[in-house]
Each structure stands twice: as structure tokens, then as C-alpha cells.
Scaffold this active site. Structure first.
Site, short mmCIF file in Angstrom:
data_model
loop_
_atom_site.label_atom_id
_atom_site.label_comp_id
_atom_site.label_asym_id
_atom_site.label_seq_id
_atom_site.Cartn_x
_atom_site.Cartn_y
_atom_site.Cartn_z
N HIS A 40 66.79 189.79 21.53
CA HIS A 40 67.42 188.78 20.55
C HIS A 40 67.07 187.25 20.96
CE1 HIS A 40 71.45 187.08 18.85
NE2 HIS A 40 70.95 186.15 19.79
N GLU A 41 67.08 186.86 22.43
CA GLU A 41 66.53 185.51 22.64
C GLU A 41 65.06 185.11 22.06
OE1 GLU A 41 68.73 183.50 23.04
OE2 GLU A 41 70.50 185.14 23.73
N HIS A 48 64.78 184.54 18.39
CA HIS A 48 65.35 183.24 18.16
C HIS A 48 64.27 182.21 17.94
CE1 HIS A 48 69.49 183.07 17.78
NE2 HIS A 48 69.65 183.41 18.72
N GLU A 103 71.11 184.15 13.91
CA GLU A 103 71.75 185.02 14.88
C GLU A 103 71.62 186.52 14.32
OE1 GLU A 103 72.58 184.34 17.97
OE2 GLU A 103 72.71 182.32 17.61
N ASP A 154 69.57 189.47 16.22
CA ASP A 154 70.32 190.80 16.39
C ASP A 154 69.18 191.88 15.96
OD1 ASP A 154 72.35 189.73 17.61
OD2 ASP A 154 73.67 189.89 15.89
N HIS A 161 77.83 183.27 14.73
CA HIS A 161 77.66 184.70 14.95
C HIS A 161 78.55 185.53 14.16
CE1 HIS A 161 76.78 182.58 18.89
NE2 HIS A 161 75.80 183.82 19.12
N ARG A 198 77.29 193.10 14.27
CA ARG A 198 76.28 192.83 14.89
C ARG A 198 75.79 194.16 15.62
NH1 ARG A 198 76.85 187.62 18.95
NH2 ARG A 198 74.48 187.97 18.93
ZN LIG Z 1 71.42 184.19 19.50
#
Ligand SMILES: [Zn+2]
Length: 367
Positions: free
Chosen positions: A201-202, A205, A261, A265, A329, A335
Site C-alpha cells: 500500500h505504501e 502511494h 488511498e 489499497d 480513506h 477497503r
Molecule cells: Zn495510505
């Protein structure tokens, strides 16, 4: 940023008995732990070492694997030659390094904290004032000295994870590297499904609607060719539409506000899954891939269950309503559902017929 939970339930009109009787008890002030104990093992044999599962995952979610996800999704939309690789190297090479820094964070900040006399007492109010004074001085000084490359945007006790586009780095505070996200005795599919998804996920980004506007060196620059950008926008719009059609408590989600986000995800789940598969295929598994006792789920099914469990949480209805209106989010329910609806491997693992709710014909993975 990664963390936040979801799902509504009716709240009682009075607080539960245990909360009515709860009183704060601070006790005597405690000294911070000795600095030497916080140094990483490489510098200090008695210090903590990088958790084994994290070391193993840094292989699974490797530069090569992430590159495969990106190149597989970027047909006819590759950014300017060389640039993608530069960004990709820069981001993914920090996976293992970031974890070491997580354990090292206080060695950077504690000496400075002491020098600037952070006063700790038994008064909550005074501690808050003291902390704010210290933070103002500390942050003000950074305007003159610049930010250390090893500086963190949060403390080690925070259960969250971050991507910083201006530093092109991912950060995992020590507190997220523990159950239910990560367990040294957990099966690998579980660790990959939980904290592995957070790592992915990071990383993703760096390639969402905001992160993609920053170059490998953290500068605000356009490193995309026009066609790549147009194609990215088209795919991101598909995700905006998908999430904008989810409703909860009678409210539609804001697909525009949450797109960064949601992109993270969707990418994070995919990267973690393929990372797990690569890891197993390479015979690097250090723990068991056995199924869990009493459950008939396959390792692939359990990967997705671990992923979903990360979002198992509770909200007051008013807070959830506010989050839907203003949050970056999506609520935890989506999610889980959104990325799984977009991922063929989920449908395969759970044998969802094409056209069913969890396996729609129209899928919107950005990466
Ligand atoms: Zn995030």
C-alpha cells in the site's frame, strides 16, 4: 497513510460500566529507556534485530516483483524511459532499510529531546504543554537546519505506516510490526496478507494521483509522458466511479476524495499476493504454510482473510458519517471489498463465478 477502521453499530446511550468507572492513573514519571538499547543490532549486539518475517518479506516484495506488477499494468502507458525504473528503485530499495530505521528512530531524536529539556511530570495538562513547547522549538529549528533524511513524521509507538512523496520513502513505526499485522510464528501467507499488504500500500502511494506528481528525488516534477498520464487518469477514473457507487448508512462514498488511498489499497493487495507467491516459489519460506487447525481454508484464501481482518473494526455512526464525508480513506468494509472485486486471484481463490458481486466483469485496477 494507511490506518483507519470501519463498520457502524448502534451505540448505547450511556457508556458501558467499565468506562464509567475508569479513572486515569499515571503513577510516578518513568525515565525513557536507555538509548543504547534502541540501537539496531548491526551497531549494538544487545539491541533489537529486524523481525524475521520482515526480513523474509523484504525478499518476497522485491524490486523485481514490484517492477513486474508495474510493467504488467503499464502496457502502452510506460512513463518516460528510465524514469520509472529510477523511481521504482528508489522506493522499493527502502523496504528493508525502512524497517531498520524504525528501530533506530529514538537514537536520532532522544539526544535532541534531552538537550531541549522536555519536562515530564505526573500532570497530563503540563505534559501536553511541555510537549507542544518542545515540538514547536524542534520543528522551528528544522526550518534552519533542514530535515534529517532519517527523520520520522511520527513516533515509533504509532500503529500506522506512511509514504512521504518529498522524501520518496516508506515508513513503518515499530508498533505496526506486531500482531495482528505481523507475527513471528504466523504462517507466511498471513504475514504477507496483513503487513505485506500495508507495505505494498505504501509503495503504491508513490504511484497514486498525488505521489505520481513527485519525482524520484522528491521534487514536484512531471516525469510522465502525456499518453501515460492520460491512461493513468482514465484508469483512476474507473476506480473513482467504482468507489463512488458504494453506499453505507445511506451515503455514497466520495470516490474522488478517496482515490489515492483506493489506488494504494488495490496495488498493495496485488503486490503482497504476488510477493507471497514469488516467495513460496523460490523456496524461501521460513515458517509453515500449513492450514490453520479446524479450518478448511487454503493458504490463498487465508491470505485474503488476513487482509480483511486488518480492517475489522468499529465506529460510532456519527464518526463514520463524518469519515465518509471528509476522510481520505474509504470505510474499512470497502477497503476489503473494492480491491478484492478488482483482483482475479481473489475470485480464483474463492471460486467466485464471473459476474457475481465479488467477481464483476468490469474491473478497475489502476496498477
Ligand atoms: Zn495510505
Amino acid at each position: 497513510m494507511f490506518a483507519q477502521p470501519s463498520t457502524a453499530r448502534t451505540i448505547p446511550t450511556k457508556p458501558a460500566a467499565q468506562y464509567r468507572t475508569l479513572r486515569p492513573s499515571l503513577g510516578p514519571p518513568r525515565s525513557p529507556p536507555p538509548i543504547t538499547n534502541l540501537r539496531p543490532r548491526a551497531n549494538n549486539p544487545s539491541g533489537p534485530k529486524l523481525p524475521g518475517p520482515v526480513r523474509r518479506m523484504s525478499f518476497g516484495i522485491s524490486r523485481e516483483q514490484f517492477s513486474a506488477v508495474l510493467s504488467g499494468a503499464t502496457t502502452n502507458r510506460r512513463p518516460v524511459d528510465g524514469e520509472l525504473l529510477a523511481v521504482e528503485n528508489s522506493v522499493t530499495n527502502r523496504i528493508s532499510a525502512g524497517c531498520v530505521v524504525a528501530l533506530n528512530v529514538d537514537t536520532q531524536e532522544l539526544p535532541r529531546t534531552r538537550k531541549q529539556k522536555l519536562v515530564i511530570s505526573s500532570s497530563y495538562l503540563n505534559n501536553g504543554i511541555s510537549r507542544n513547547r518542545w515540538a514547536t522549538k524542534f520543528e522551528g529549528a528544522q526550518l534552519l537546519t533542514g530535515t534529517l533524511p532519517t527523520s520520522w513524521i511520527t513516533g515509533p509507538a504509532v500503529v500506522n505506516a506512511f509514504y512521504a512523496p518529498t522524501l520518496n520513502s516508506i515508513s513503518f513505526p515499530a508498533a505496526i510490526l506486531q500482531p495482528p499485522f505481523l507475527g513471528s510464528e504466523y504462517p507466511d501467507y498471513w504475514n504477507f496478507g496483513a503487513v505485506g499488504m500495508v507495505i505494498g500500500h505504501e509503495i503504491t502511494h508513490g504511484f497514486d494521483d498525488r505521489g505520481s506528481q513527485f519525482g524520484a528525488d522528491g521534487s514536484f516534477s512531471n516525469w510522465w509522458d502525456p499518453q501515460s498520464r492520460a491512461n493513468f487518469r482514465e484508469r483512476a477514473d474507473g476506480l473513482v466511479y467504482q468507489y463512488g457507487n458504494y453506499t453505507l448508512m445511506g451515503q455514497q462514498l466520495n470516490g474522488v476524495l478517496t482515490q489515492g488511498e483506493n489506488i494504494a489499497d488495490n496495488g498493495g493487495m496485488k503486490e503482497a499476493f504476488y510477493g507471497y507467491k514469488n516467495y513460496i516459489a523460490a523456496g524461501r519460506n521460513g515458517t509453515s504454510q500449513d492450514r490453520l487447525p479446524g479450518l478448511s481454508y487454503t493458504p490463498e484464501q487465508l491470505f485474503f482473510l488476513a487482509n480483511a481482518q486488518v480492517w475489522c473494526s468499529d465506529f460510532r455512526p456519527t464518526d463514520l458519517a463524518n469519515q465518509i464525508r471528509t476522510g481520505a480513506h474509504s470505510p474499512g468494509r470497502f477497503r476489503v471489498i473494492g480491491p478484492m472485486q478488482n483482483f482475479d486471484e481473489f475470485s480464483k481463490a474463492y471460486s467466485c463465478p464471473l459476474g457475481s458481486y465479488m467477481n464483476p466483469v468490469q474491473k478497475n485496477p489502476v496498477w
